[in-house]
Design a protein around this motif. Structure first.
Motif, short mmCIF file in Angstrom:
data_model
loop_
_atom_site.label_atom_id
_atom_site.label_comp_id
_atom_site.label_asym_id
_atom_site.label_seq_id
_atom_site.Cartn_x
_atom_site.Cartn_y
_atom_site.Cartn_z
N LEU A 61 0.83 -1.20 0.00
CA LEU A 61 0.00 0.00 0.00
C LEU A 61 0.88 1.26 0.00
O LEU A 61 0.65 2.19 -0.78
N LYS A 62 1.86 1.30 0.87
CA LYS A 62 2.75 2.48 0.95
C LYS A 62 3.49 2.70 -0.36
O LYS A 62 3.63 3.83 -0.84
N ILE A 63 3.96 1.61 -0.95
CA ILE A 63 4.69 1.72 -2.20
C ILE A 63 3.76 2.19 -3.31
O ILE A 63 4.12 3.05 -4.14
N SER A 64 2.55 1.69 -3.33
CA SER A 64 1.57 2.09 -4.34
C SER A 64 1.22 3.57 -4.23
O SER A 64 1.06 4.26 -5.24
N MET A 65 1.10 4.05 -3.00
CA MET A 65 0.84 5.47 -2.79
C MET A 65 1.98 6.32 -3.33
O MET A 65 1.77 7.35 -3.97
N GLN A 66 3.21 5.88 -3.06
CA GLN A 66 4.37 6.63 -3.52
C GLN A 66 4.48 6.61 -5.04
O GLN A 66 4.82 7.62 -5.66
N LEU A 67 4.18 5.48 -5.64
CA LEU A 67 4.22 5.39 -7.11
C LEU A 67 3.20 6.33 -7.73
O LEU A 67 3.47 6.99 -8.74
N ALA A 68 2.00 6.39 -7.14
CA ALA A 68 0.96 7.29 -7.65
C ALA A 68 1.41 8.74 -7.53
O ALA A 68 1.20 9.55 -8.44
N LEU A 69 2.03 9.08 -6.41
CA LEU A 69 2.53 10.44 -6.19
C LEU A 69 3.63 10.78 -7.19
O LEU A 69 3.63 11.85 -7.81
N ASP A 70 4.57 9.86 -7.37
CA ASP A 70 5.66 10.09 -8.32
C ASP A 70 5.13 10.34 -9.72
O ASP A 70 5.57 11.25 -10.43
N ARG A 71 4.15 9.52 -10.11
CA ARG A 71 3.61 9.64 -11.46
C ARG A 71 2.79 10.92 -11.62
O ARG A 71 2.77 11.54 -12.68
N ALA A 72 2.11 11.33 -10.54
CA ALA A 72 1.33 12.58 -10.59
C ALA A 72 2.26 13.78 -10.75
O ALA A 72 1.94 14.73 -11.50
N MET A 73 3.38 13.75 -10.07
CA MET A 73 4.34 14.86 -10.19
C MET A 73 4.90 14.93 -11.61
O MET A 73 5.06 16.02 -12.17
N GLN A 74 5.17 13.78 -12.19
CA GLN A 74 5.64 13.76 -13.57
C GLN A 74 4.53 14.21 -14.51
O GLN A 74 4.77 14.90 -15.51
N GLY A 75 3.30 13.83 -14.18
CA GLY A 75 2.16 14.23 -15.00
C GLY A 75 1.98 15.74 -15.02
O GLY A 75 1.64 16.32 -16.06
N LYS A 76 2.21 16.38 -13.89
CA LYS A 76 2.10 17.84 -13.83
C LYS A 76 3.15 18.50 -14.71
O LYS A 76 2.86 19.46 -15.45
N VAL A 77 4.37 17.98 -14.65
CA VAL A 77 5.46 18.54 -15.47
C VAL A 77 5.12 18.38 -16.95
O VAL A 77 5.28 19.31 -17.75
#
Length: 289
Positions: A61-77
């Protein structure tokens, strides 16, 4: 205004290499099979350089949350870089919404990675982040412009957030109430809401006839943003019709609005998709990043 929105999901094509960068391929497939969207889970988990051990579902769960956050940050860029490609004002308006919504989603996803975040809080923040991304897509569909910019924004963030929601698995529970208010409303706030003389409790009074401190709600919000301290700031809006689209920025903290009741204090706006404004920005009263 009600609208029937058709949402389209886009998935960035990718190939899974037989060589896994971090986790063992069997381990990746085993864990990702528990999610509704295993393909993006397998890809991003197998390419996660942190390679944090997964022993229990809580680790996943923690890893999945972090992956979603990482991808969202890249998505914003990635979304930011598309601004110059907008072909007209309507596409530009939808694109600008998406930038704000991505920023907001990143804020909520960041909260889910905090050690102080409960499972119930995480479910709320994840749901909010997912809704934001749907709202981003809606802006383009409302204007009938899904053929150019929107496909370029595809990045699997929604699927990764959906996976995390499924893993978190928090059941719905009925809210509890105390003295007619939700239990999370503090005693001091309950007294303020029950007060028969809101003007005496207010930090600033808004009145269209000039009998208050200011004439518009926007002026009151501007005053709240410039105050010192972080205590409760009460804005009392007297009876009257206020023709304005009120926007409360996230930097304006701990503000309470009190009016004279339904049919007395009226806030109204006229923005709409038909007039060139996305539904997201047409809200008469809204909070924005």
């Amino acid at each position: 205004m009600a609208a029937r929105i058709v949402l389209t999901y886009f998935l960035v094509p990718f190939l899974l290499s037989s060589t896994i960068v971090g986790y063992n391929s069997d381990e990746v497939m085993s864990w990702c099979s528990k999610t509704p969207n295993p393909q993006p889970c397998e890809y991003f988990l197998s390419h996660d350089h942190r390679n944090t051990p997964i022993t229990h579902e809580s680790d996943f769960l923690k890893i999945s949350m972090q992956l979603a956050l990482d991808r969202a940050m890249q998505g914003k860029v990635n979304t930011y870089s598309l601004g110059s490609k907008c072909r007209n004002g309507l596409e530009k308006a939808a694109w600008e919404d998406c930038l704000e919504l991505y920023e907001d989603s990143i804020l909520w996803l960041t909260k889910t990675t905090s050690s102080k975040c409960t499972d119930y809080d995480a479910q709320t923040w994840l749901s909010t982040a997912l809704t934001n991304l749907e709202t981003c897509r809606t802006g383009f569909t409302e204007f009938g412009m899904t053929d150019f910019i929107l496909p370029l924004m595809s990045n699997n963030v929604s699927k990764l957030i959906s996976n995390t929601l499924a893993i978190n698995k928090v059941p719905y529970s009925e809210p509890s109430y105390k003295e007619g208010f939700p239990s999370w409303v503090r005693p001091g706030d309950r007294k303020l809401l029950q007060s028969s003389s809101p003007a005496s409790q207010a930090n600033i009074v808004v009145a269209t006839d000039g009998s208050g401190n200011v004439k518009t709600i926007k002026e009151a919000i501007d005053a709240a943003s410039k105050r010192s301290g972080s205590g409760r700031y009460v804005i009392y809006v007297k009876a009257g019709t206020y023709n304005e689209n009120v926007e409360v920025g996230k930097k304006v903290k701990n503000v309470m609005f009190v009016g004279d009741g339904i049919g007395k204090t009226i806030v109204t706006g006229s923005k709409s998709a038909g007039g060139g404004t996305t539904t997201f920005k047409s809200a008469t009263f809204g909070e924005y990043p």
